[in-house]
Motif scaffolding. Structure first.
Motif, mmCIF file in Angstrom:
data_model
loop_
_atom_site.group_PDB
_atom_site.id
_atom_site.type_symbol
_atom_site.label_atom_id
_atom_site.label_comp_id
_atom_site.label_asym_id
_atom_site.label_seq_id
_atom_site.Cartn_x
_atom_site.Cartn_y
_atom_site.Cartn_z
ATOM 1 N N PHE A 128 1.405 7.043 -6.303
ATOM 2 C CA PHE A 128 0.233 7.875 -6.528
ATOM 3 C C PHE A 128 0.557 9.353 -6.271
ATOM 4 C CE2 PHE A 128 -3.548 9.858 -4.462
ATOM 5 C CZ PHE A 128 -4.440 9.826 -5.526
ATOM 6 N N PHE A 129 1.316 9.616 -5.206
ATOM 7 C CA PHE A 129 1.594 11.008 -4.860
ATOM 8 C C PHE A 129 2.788 11.585 -5.616
ATOM 9 C CE2 PHE A 129 -0.932 9.977 -1.011
ATOM 10 C CZ PHE A 129 -1.851 11.007 -1.126
ATOM 11 N N LEU A 130 3.723 10.751 -6.026
ATOM 12 C CA LEU A 130 4.937 11.305 -6.632
ATOM 13 C C LEU A 130 4.997 11.163 -8.152
ATOM 14 C CD1 LEU A 130 7.671 10.329 -4.005
ATOM 15 C CD2 LEU A 130 6.424 12.475 -4.262
ATOM 16 N N TYR A 131 4.248 10.200 -8.690
ATOM 17 C CA TYR A 131 4.371 9.960 -10.126
ATOM 18 C C TYR A 131 4.008 11.173 -10.992
ATOM 19 C CZ TYR A 131 5.309 6.842 -13.975
ATOM 20 O OH TYR A 131 5.886 6.262 -15.062
ATOM 21 N N PRO A 132 2.997 11.953 -10.615
ATOM 22 C CA PRO A 132 2.730 13.155 -11.417
ATOM 23 C C PRO A 132 3.965 14.037 -11.585
ATOM 24 C CG PRO A 132 0.904 12.774 -9.953
ATOM 25 C CD PRO A 132 1.959 11.767 -9.582
ATOM 26 N N PHE A 133 4.791 14.117 -10.532
ATOM 27 C CA PHE A 133 5.997 14.933 -10.651
ATOM 28 C C PHE A 133 7.000 14.282 -11.595
ATOM 29 C CE2 PHE A 133 4.333 15.937 -6.381
ATOM 30 C CZ PHE A 133 4.102 17.287 -6.577
ATOM 31 N N THR B 41 10.433 23.130 -2.814
ATOM 32 C CA THR B 41 10.826 21.730 -2.698
ATOM 33 C C THR B 41 12.141 21.599 -1.930
ATOM 34 O OG1 THR B 41 9.781 21.307 -4.814
ATOM 35 C CG2 THR B 41 11.270 19.611 -3.985
ATOM 36 N N LEU C 85 0.823 -1.209 0.000
ATOM 37 C CA LEU C 85 0.000 0.000 0.000
ATOM 38 C C LEU C 85 0.858 1.260 0.000
ATOM 39 C CD1 LEU C 85 -2.952 -0.567 2.492
ATOM 40 C CD2 LEU C 85 -3.091 0.118 0.099
ATOM 41 N N LEU C 86 1.884 1.238 0.856
ATOM 42 C CA LEU C 86 2.744 2.416 0.962
ATOM 43 C C LEU C 86 3.405 2.727 -0.371
ATOM 44 C CD1 LEU C 86 4.464 1.868 4.434
ATOM 45 C CD2 LEU C 86 2.823 3.631 3.837
ATOM 46 N N VAL C 87 3.907 1.689 -1.025
ATOM 47 C CA VAL C 87 4.578 1.906 -2.304
ATOM 48 C C VAL C 87 3.578 2.404 -3.348
ATOM 49 C CG1 VAL C 87 5.782 0.770 -4.212
ATOM 50 C CG2 VAL C 87 6.425 0.257 -1.855
ATOM 51 N N LEU D 15 8.322 25.164 -8.760
ATOM 52 C CA LEU D 15 8.240 24.273 -7.598
ATOM 53 C C LEU D 15 9.575 24.127 -6.860
ATOM 54 C CD1 LEU D 15 6.120 21.316 -9.077
ATOM 55 C CD2 LEU D 15 5.353 23.040 -7.453
ATOM 56 N N PHE E 268 0.869 4.115 -2.828
ATOM 57 C CA PHE E 268 0.519 5.508 -2.602
ATOM 58 C C PHE E 268 1.696 6.455 -2.819
ATOM 59 C CE2 PHE E 268 -3.362 3.843 -0.644
ATOM 60 C CZ PHE E 268 -4.266 4.650 -1.321
ATOM 61 N N ALA E 269 2.909 5.967 -2.560
ATOM 62 C CA ALA E 269 4.069 6.806 -2.869
ATOM 63 C C ALA E 269 4.077 7.111 -4.362
ATOM 64 C CB ALA E 269 5.355 6.115 -2.448
ATOM 65 N N ILE F 25 6.256 12.418 -14.167
ATOM 66 C CA ILE F 25 5.755 12.692 -15.521
ATOM 67 C C ILE F 25 6.057 14.134 -15.915
ATOM 68 C CG2 ILE F 25 3.637 12.927 -16.887
ATOM 69 C CD1 ILE F 25 2.532 10.528 -15.463
ATOM 70 N N GLN F 26 5.888 15.035 -14.949
ATOM 71 C CA GLN F 26 6.161 16.446 -15.222
ATOM 72 C C GLN F 26 7.616 16.642 -15.632
ATOM 73 O OE1 GLN F 26 6.128 18.968 -11.781
ATOM 74 N NE2 GLN F 26 5.935 20.837 -12.974
#
Lengths: 375, 309
Positions: free
Chosen positions: B53-58, B288, B46-48, B284, B50-51, B60-61
């Motif tokens: 989930f929260f970091l992948y957009p960055f 950061t 789960l932790l991985v 950002l 969600f990690a 991709i950016q």
């Protein structure tokens, strides 16, 4: 507070310091006022006075030309307010649309972010897990970023041929054109299970209007476009709320967990009967903060959708801004923002009342049961 | 289950399942540990998840900021840009007003942060320690002010800036942000937790109130001051709605305002996603870095902020 209230009693107990204190009182009083003066002045000039000014403007038809306080400005009385509720027209229709949109937005965002935050906190808080700090940091990171910058990223993610649809296609799902899809989520679901035809909605629902919108429009659910903003906001805020839950979880004594384990509670019972009741104050805080902040949604809408597609992401905050600064109808804009203010206050009070009430009834029910058991 | 056997866990865990039938009482404990163990694996999963989930957009950016426009449009999910392009960044610095927005952001952030830390700590100290008439009333007023939602204040702020003649100027951009009720609250809470003895000693030596505050109290308040500095920096760097009602000329745009213009304005009509993602990425970076360096203080700031409202 405690410290300051102790000091006087100490100083009066001993006569000499007492006298010295009275000598100090003069300069201390002056210094006190001088120290708070800048903050008081700034908050008065940029908060209190402006609110009063806006109250006045909301009673006029000021169009931005010259000062709103000169004599020639047309006074509208409560016109700007009544137009939002009782006068049939575009103003009311837009306002009610923004209320509907934001209602569904709040309805999804608040439970989702609260549940996600709680879930993350429970997992991160598990004992014996390594790299807790890393995960906690990773989950919290989106919360501290610029709302504008992150909205730019989400526009890119939700493009028609973009990353989200690319991922969905892996599972054979043909994703919608997110940002320009105005269909309501409830409509789409009802259409998919065959209850209604989205292209030919039942006349019973489309024929009758309440406050400028038909029942069909009221019952649309959030639009697909709004879902992108819902996703973005849940994604950014869950981290902060997770930290609040974590702080509360760490405050629960280990003995409590041990006791319930000894009583043979399974993890689910433990969570429902022990942990969640203990987290109630935090839950209240998170829900209240969530309700307050979601009704204010603005930045993401400004950047991602400007109220579109087909006005399905208009929020009261954005509508108020747009009415004032794009249509130069400052009076109406100010009126909308005061209604929004009222909604936020009502939400907070309602929330407080619901939580308190439920707590009281459950407790009385429980004590009655216990009393019954004893006799 | 299959994954579980691969793991280098102690033998007892793996055996628990096999031994579970014959003897009853110990079964419970062993099964529990086994469950705990599976639970732990699930937790990591789960932790991985969600990690990501929260970091992948960055992720991709970042990768798309270094792509060519057509590559970003056709392969948004591809992690390694092919070809690796820095075009977007050249255009950010030569074809947009990005450098000016950045300069404005730096000016606003520095002045606002210094102002907030100084004014909030002064007021917080007075409210916590100095005895003067009306202190309670002032504190109550500040708490009340804190609960006024920011977006409700957009039109009011515009009105007052207009009336004062500082609309569309640095003054209008900066002065209204110079203090915040939440900061005063944090400082007051902090000063109340510090023992008073040192101040008393300083006063007995004849130091005035400001002198005591400046050379005795402030150095003690370093942790709270750092937290407040970070919160103010982050808040003013990311501030967006205020800039909408305070300025209109492009010369006064800060980064969030410029970025929003880039996306929503006529310029944004084209795609140019690598450029937009690149500009957002550069925006950002300062917060950061601050976040990575002062992680714990950010966390504390968030939970302290929690108790305030």
């Amino acid at each position: 507070m405690a410290v300051t209230s102790v000091t006087p009693s100490v100083t009066t107990a001993a006569p000499r310091p007492g006298r010295r204190r009275s000598r100090l009182r003069g300069p201390e009083r002056t210094a006190g006022w001088l120290f708070v003066a800048p903050v008081i002045v700034l908050l008065t000039v940029f908060l209190l006075v402006p609110i009063l000014m806006a109250v006045w403007v909301s009673l006029t038809k000021w169009n931005g030309q010259g000062s709103p306080f000169r004599s020639g400005v047309p006074v509208a009385g409560f016109d700007n307010y009544t137009r939002l509720f009782t006068v049939d027209g575009l103003t009311r229709q837009d306002f009610m649309t923004s209320i509907r949109n934001t209602f569904y937005y709040v309805l999804l965002v608040v439970p989702l972010q609260t549940a996600l935050a709680l879930g993350l906190a429970l997992v991160v808080n598990r004992q014996l897990l390594r790299a807790k700090t890393f995960f906690r940091t990773a989950f919290y990171f989106p919360s501290i970023t610029s709302s504008v910058a992150i909205s730019v990223v989400f526009i890119f993610l939700f493009l028609n041929g973009g990353a989200i649809n690319g991922m969905l296609s892996v599972f054979g799902i043909d994703g919608p054109n997110w940002l320009s899809d105005a269909r309501g989520l409830f409509h789409v679901i009802l259409n998919a299970i065959g209850v209604v035809d989205i292209d030919a909605p039942p006349a019973l629902l489309t024929g009758n209007e309440v406050l400028g919108l038909s029942w069909w429009q009221w019952l649309s659910g959030p639009s697909v476009g709004m879902c992108t903003i819902i996703t973005l906001v849940v994604w950014t805020t869950s981290g902060t709320f997770m930290l609040m839950f974590l702080a509360a979880l760490q405050g629960i004594p280990v003995q409590v967990d041990e006791a319930s384990m000894l009583d043979g509670a399974n993890p689910w019972q433990h969570l429902r009967r022990v942990t969640i009741p203990l987290l109630k104050p935090t839950m209240f805080l998170v829900l209240t903060l969530g309700l307050i902040s979601t009704w204010q949604v603005f930045d993401q809408i400004y950047v991602m959708s400007q109220g579109g597609p087909a006005k399905t992401t208009l929020s009261p905050a954005y509508l108020s801004f747009r009415t004032a600064f794009f249509s130069f109808n400052y009076g109406s804009g100010a009126a909308i923002s005061f209604i929004l203010f009222a909604i936020i206050i009502v939400m907070t009070l309602l929330q407080r009342w619901v939580m308190r009430d439920r707590d009281a009834t459950r407790r009385s029910w429980w004590s009655r049961l216990k009393r019954a058991g004893r006799s | 289950m299959v994954i579980a056997t691969d793991n280098t866990a102690p033998q007892a865990y793996g055996a628990a399942g096999l031994l579970s039938t014959p003897e009853r009482p110990p079964v419970r404990r062993r099964r529990l540990t086994r469950e705990q163990w599976i639970g732990r694996l699930a937790s990591y999963g789960l932790l991985v998840f969600f990690a990501l989930f929260f970091l992948y957009p960055f992720v991709i950016q970042i990768s798309n900021a270094f792509k060519t426009e057509s590559d970003a449009n056709t392969h948004p999910l591809r992690l390694i840009p092919a070809p690796f392009a820095t075009d977007s960044f050249l255009r950010i610095f030569n074809g947009t007003d990005f450098p000016m927005w950045a300069l404005n952001s730096v000016i606003v952030t520095v002045v606002v942060t210094v102002g907030r830390v100084f004014l909030d700590s002064l007021a917080g100290y007075a409210l916590a320690r100095l005895r003067f008439g009306g202190r309670r009333a002032i504190f109550a007023a500040i708490i009340a002010v804190m609960s006024v939602p920011g977006v409700v204040l957009l039109i009011p702020k515009f009105l007052v800036l207009n009336q004062l003649g500082i609309y569309d100027s640095y003054a209008g951009l900066i002065i209204p942000l110079l203090t915040d009720a939440a900061g005063v609250f944090i400082m007051k809470q902090f000063f109340e937790s510090v023992p008073e003895s040192l101040e008393e000693a300083a006063r007995m030596d004849g130091a005035g109130v400001f002198r005591t505050y400046w050379s005795v109290v402030l150095p003690l308040a370093k942790p709270a001051l750092i937290t407040l500095t970070i919160l103010s920096f982050q808040g003013s760097w990311n501030e967006f709605p205020h800039t909408l009602v305070a300025v209109e000329s492009p010369d006064l745009y800060t980064l969030p305002r410029g970025l929003a213009q880039l996306v929503t304005g006529s310029l944004g009509a084209g795609t140019q996603y690598p450029l937009k993602l690149g500009a957002a990425l550069l925006t950002l970076i300062p917060v950061t870095i601050l976040f990575i360096v002062f992680q714990k203080r950010f966390v504390r700031g968030a939970t302290e902020g929690a108790t305030k409202e």
